[in-house]
Design an enzyme around this catalytic site. Structure first.
Site, PDB file in Angstrom:
ATOM      1  N   SER A   1       0.872  -1.377   0.003  1.00 37.89           N
ATOM      2  CA  SER A   1       0.488   0.086  -0.410  1.00 37.89           C
ATOM      3  C   SER A   1       0.590   1.290  -0.068  1.00 37.89           C
ATOM      4  O   SER A   1       2.277   0.789   0.715  1.00 37.89           O
ATOM      5  CB  SER A   1      -0.865  -0.061   1.058  1.00 37.89           C
ATOM      6  OG  SER A   1      -0.242   0.261   2.668  1.00 37.89           O
ATOM      7  N   ASP A   2       0.512   2.034  -0.692  1.00 40.78           N
ATOM      8  CA  ASP A   2       0.776   3.596  -0.487  1.00 40.78           C
ATOM      9  C   ASP A   2       0.576   4.004   1.238  1.00 40.78           C
ATOM     10  O   ASP A   2      -0.385   3.407   1.993  1.00 40.78           O
ATOM     11  CB  ASP A   2       0.236   4.537  -1.092  1.00 40.78           C
ATOM     12  CG  ASP A   2       1.598   5.764  -1.490  1.00 40.78           C
ATOM     13  OD1 ASP A   2       1.957   5.164  -0.769  1.00 40.78           O
ATOM     14  OD2 ASP A   2       1.038   5.912  -2.287  1.00 40.78           O
ATOM     15  N   CYS A   3       1.744   4.610   1.431  1.00 46.77           N
ATOM     16  CA  CYS A   3       1.898   4.571   2.850  1.00 46.77           C
ATOM     17  C   CYS A   3       0.660   5.952   3.811  1.00 46.77           C
ATOM     18  O   CYS A   3      -0.258   7.067   3.069  1.00 46.77           O
ATOM     19  CB  CYS A   3       2.980   6.107   3.202  1.00 46.77           C
ATOM     20  SG  CYS A   3       5.138   5.143   2.513  1.00 46.77           S
ATOM     21  N   TRP A   4      -0.123   4.996   4.757  1.00 47.37           N
ATOM     22  CA  TRP A   4      -1.678   4.840   4.864  1.00 47.37           C
ATOM     23  C   TRP A   4      -2.862   5.558   4.351  1.00 47.37           C
ATOM     24  O   TRP A   4      -3.683   6.106   4.436  1.00 47.37           O
ATOM     25  CB  TRP A   4      -1.466   6.560   6.136  1.00 47.37           C
ATOM     26  CG  TRP A   4      -0.111   6.535   7.068  1.00 47.37           C
ATOM     27  CD1 TRP A   4      -0.846   6.009   7.914  1.00 47.37           C
ATOM     28  CD2 TRP A   4       1.491   6.176   7.231  1.00 47.37           C
ATOM     29  NE1 TRP A   4       0.074   5.720   9.682  1.00 47.37           N
ATOM     30  CE2 TRP A   4       1.343   6.107   8.434  1.00 47.37           C
ATOM     31  CE3 TRP A   4       2.170   6.666   6.567  1.00 47.37           C
ATOM     32  CZ2 TRP A   4       2.555   6.548   9.301  1.00 47.37           C
ATOM     33  CZ3 TRP A   4       3.027   6.407   7.062  1.00 47.37           C
ATOM     34  CH2 TRP A   4       3.309   6.324   8.083  1.00 47.37           C
ATOM     35  N   ALA A   5      -2.064   4.752   3.023  1.00 44.94           N
ATOM     36  CA  ALA A   5      -3.701   4.343   2.501  1.00 44.94           C
ATOM     37  C   ALA A   5      -4.387   3.439   2.592  1.00 44.94           C
ATOM     38  O   ALA A   5      -5.738   4.145   2.208  1.00 44.94           O
ATOM     39  CB  ALA A   5      -2.894   3.978   0.495  1.00 44.94           C
TER      40      ALA A   5
END
Length: 701
Positions: free
Chosen positions: A243-247
């Site tokens: 995942s992209d960060c905190w997505a």
């Protein structure tokens, strides 16, 4: 080189056996980007988050190459492979050294979250600088080369594990990315947004894929059905999805796709998102207790992440373990960065001014907020070089005592004044004064990572985001106009991640324009070399430069209508593929070998200076499914000495004769096709700027 199937199978088997030994809390902990040690089974702590877009980034000293968009302007596949290899060597050296000292922190691991292969769809996008431009074919070829360099030549182990991002259609707006829904038609998906991802998986064997923050046609990208159906089943992807960060947190907080953190975590894992950059997967135990997920789902994801760790040496077999810190910032790496800077520069305009004659030049003035700025060399996601050369320093190095060099900052980057207590335009009078004392002006304007890039959030320190327009910031425009009024010849050097319209049409003093991008640690030296004729410019635009007053499609529209060179209906400022040289090339004798999908032609350097020419092969056919303009299907960089002629061969896109219909189906288009070879696009405007010959050939497929 792709990891051999047998080696992957063996690593996967070891990972599966190890995952079976872990408790539920231990399984969950393995799926966070900052994974703790599990000493009882011999798993050391590991941080998955590492950056290497154009050099080993955010972890101290490293060789800083030109930003990715500048590397794309070089159109040099072999150079991209070499740069990827250098990045992986330096990242390996850091990991080997730091981990031996007990430092396993962020940015110091072996999983490199690069390259960014999104399509530079809209010129306002701040992160467009991270990409390889607007063309799917160019993006795919450079991505394969860079990934191959990152992952190394050993068929059994990864030197570093590359990760392509951001799956699947992501190119702004930055400010809306956490809740934005990209509506993409089946045709645009297959024709524009998917090809580079597919080729990176199938041809380069990329180890990782990162999902975007946004939604794609109503599904968050980190739980889209495309992960399983397209990536894994259709393309055969066996690596990890990140995942992209905190997505994942956006699922419930922004997209309202789920109603709680535990539901978001469960949906993501079951959809095939293995690793969470962020902390939402800390709710997986709660999701398990609520029966939103099963242990087998956790084991499947953990097996994938541990397979990557096995392939990077967790099982004790590591052919790259001997790479040491002495391989960081070597002379050869620095030389490679300088070569990349030289090849990335694009000469957009030259009204018979360049190159300057060093022997006759007595005075020169270097002006502008980017004239002596290190930040203008960087681009975002950068490391810290041992040595930088700004433009001012580049001229000082090359001219030494032979020429008097004047300097003025001229203006701030975006503010109305340089000094906090100064008055508006407090450096313009100085700039005009030193201009009056000089023969020629090098005016260094544009942007840097502080004003265009990634929006600020928990995952990065940037505050920039997208651009509001395509023009120079107002204080720089006033500086340009004031200097132009002196009548002295101006060489305008633009630093940016995309097109800028300096609005020079009514400024006859601007005799030359150079697009510098963010040119890396050696950028200032390369720029001075180009202006003084030490090198012959060779870079060409990997994106369309639109006019500042162009009416662009809505930023939030992901339709390709009226976007990029393939579909743009207006006349650009400078077209995709444009770039001038100090010599002249002639094309002749075009032929096509259908047996190996190769074109051959003769390329002559008819000038008096050795040079490198980027030659393009374009293809088109009469069909309503075809783009509006011939599309790129091959390119090559060739070194040709003055007065010499050589035969050039170009392997064409394997999908040369395919089209995509409105339903998203790619099919073979049998019948007549036209091939064109030139040093630019083949439309009248492009040819008028470049002066290139055009060769054409009809083929029947």
């Amino acid at each position: 080189m792709k990891i051999a199937t047998k080696a992957f199978d063996e690593a996967e088997k070891k990972a599966e056996e190890l995952a079976e030994k872990l408790t539920v809390p231990e399984l969950c902990s393995m799926l966070l980007h900052s994974s703790p040690a599990i000493d009882r089974v011999g798993i050391p702590a590991y941080n998955w988050w590492n950056e290497g877009l154009h050099g080993s980034a955010r972890s101290g000293t490293a060789t800083v190459f030109p930003q990715a968009i500048g590397l794309a302007a070089a159109f040099d596949v072999s150079l991209m492979r070499r740069i990827g290899d250098i990045v992986s060597t330096e990242q390996r050296a850091k990991y080997n050294t730091f981990s031996s000292l007990g430092d396993r922190g962020i940015y110091k691991g072996l999983t490199v979250w690069a390259p960014n292969i999104n399509i530079f769809r809209d010129p306002r996008w701040g992160r467009g600088q991270e990409t390889y431009g607007e063309d799917p074919y160019l993006t795919s070829r450079l991505a394969v080369a860079f990934i191959s360099g990152l992952q190394g030549d050993d068929p059994h182990r990864l030197k570093t594990a590359a990760c392509i991002k951001h799956f699947v259609a992501h190119s702004g707006p930055e400010a809306e990315r956490h809740h934005f829904n990209s509506i993409v038609s089946p045709k645009d998906m297959e024709e524009t947004y998917l090809p580079a991802f597919e080729i990176a998986v199938k041809e380069a064997g990329v180890n990782g894929v990162m999902g975007a923050y946004s939604e794609i046609n109503g599904e968050p990208c980190c739980c889209t059905h495309l992960i399983e159906e397209k990536l894994r089943k259709e393309w055969g992807f066996r690596g990890i999805f990140i995942s992209d960060c905190w997505a994942i947190r956006d699922f419930h907080e922004q997209h309202h796709y789920t109603s709680s953190p535990e539901e978001s975590a469960a949906v993501a894992v079951k959809s095939g998102c293995d690793l969470n950059c962020g902390c939402t997967y800390s709710y997986l135990e709660k999701a398990l207790s609520k029966k939103l997920i099963a242990r087998k789902d956790l084991e499947k994801a953990v097996t994938r992440v541990l397979t990557t760790r096995m392939l990077t040496g967790l099982d004790g077999y590591d052919p790259y373990a001997g790479i040491g810190f002495d391989e960081i910032c070597t002379e050869s790496n620095h030389a490679a960065s300088l070569e990349a800077s030289r090849k990335s520069l694009v000469l957009l305009k030259n009204a018979e001014l360049l190159p300057l004659n060093r022997k006759e030049l007595k005075t020169i003035v270097i002006i502008g907020p980017n004239a002596d700025s290190r930040k203008a060399l960087w681009g975002n996601y950068h490391g810290t070089s041992m040595c930088y050369t700004t433009v001012l320093e580049g001229f000082q190095k090359l001219l030494k005592d032979s020429t008097r060099i004047f300097y003025s900052e001229g203006s701030a980057l975006v503010a109305d004044k340089v000094e906090r207590l100064g008055e508006k335009d407090d450096r313009i009078s100085e700039a005009v004064s030193v201009t009056s004392s000089s023969e020629v002006v090098v005016l260094c304007l544009g942007l840097d990572e502080s004003v265009e890039g990634e929006m600020h959030d928990d995952g990065n320190g940037g505050i920039a985001g997208d651009r509001k327009n395509l023009c120079l910031p107002p204080p720089q425009k006033r500086l340009l106009e004031a200097v132009a009024k002196t009548g002295k010849p101006i060489i305008l050097v633009l630093f940016s991640g995309g097109g800028i319209d300096p609005e020079i049409e009514n400024l006859p003093s601007v005799k030359a324009v150079i697009q510098a991008w963010y040119p890396g640690e050696c950028g200032g030296e390369a720029i001075a070399e180009l202006i003084l004729g030490v090198i012959n410019p060779s870079g060409k635009l990997p994106i369309t430069f639109y006019k500042g007053n162009a009416v662009l499609p809505d930023f939030s529209s992901y339709s390709m209508e009226n976007r990029t060179y393939r579909y743009y209906k207006g006349q650009p400022l400078y077209p995709f593929g444009h770039g001038l040289s100090y010599t002249r090339y002639r094309y002749s004798n075009l032929s096509f070998d259908e047996s190996d999908n190769t074109v051959s032609f003769s390329l002559s350097n008819t000038g008096e200076i050795d040079g490198e020419e980027i030659s393009f092969v374009w293809c088109s056919t009469a069909s309503e499914d075809a783009p509006l303009k011939p599309r790129l299907c091959g390119f090559i960089r060739s070194y040709v000495r003055a007065g010499e002629k050589q035969t050039v061969k170009v392997k064409l896109d394997e999908r040369l004769s395919t089209l995509v219909d409105d339903s998203g189906k790619r099919y073979m288009r049998h019948g007549e096709w036209q091939l064109f070879v030139a040093g630019s696009q083949i439309d009248e405007y492009s040819l008028s700027l470049s002066g290139s010959d055009v060769l054409s050939l009809e083929i029947n497929i």
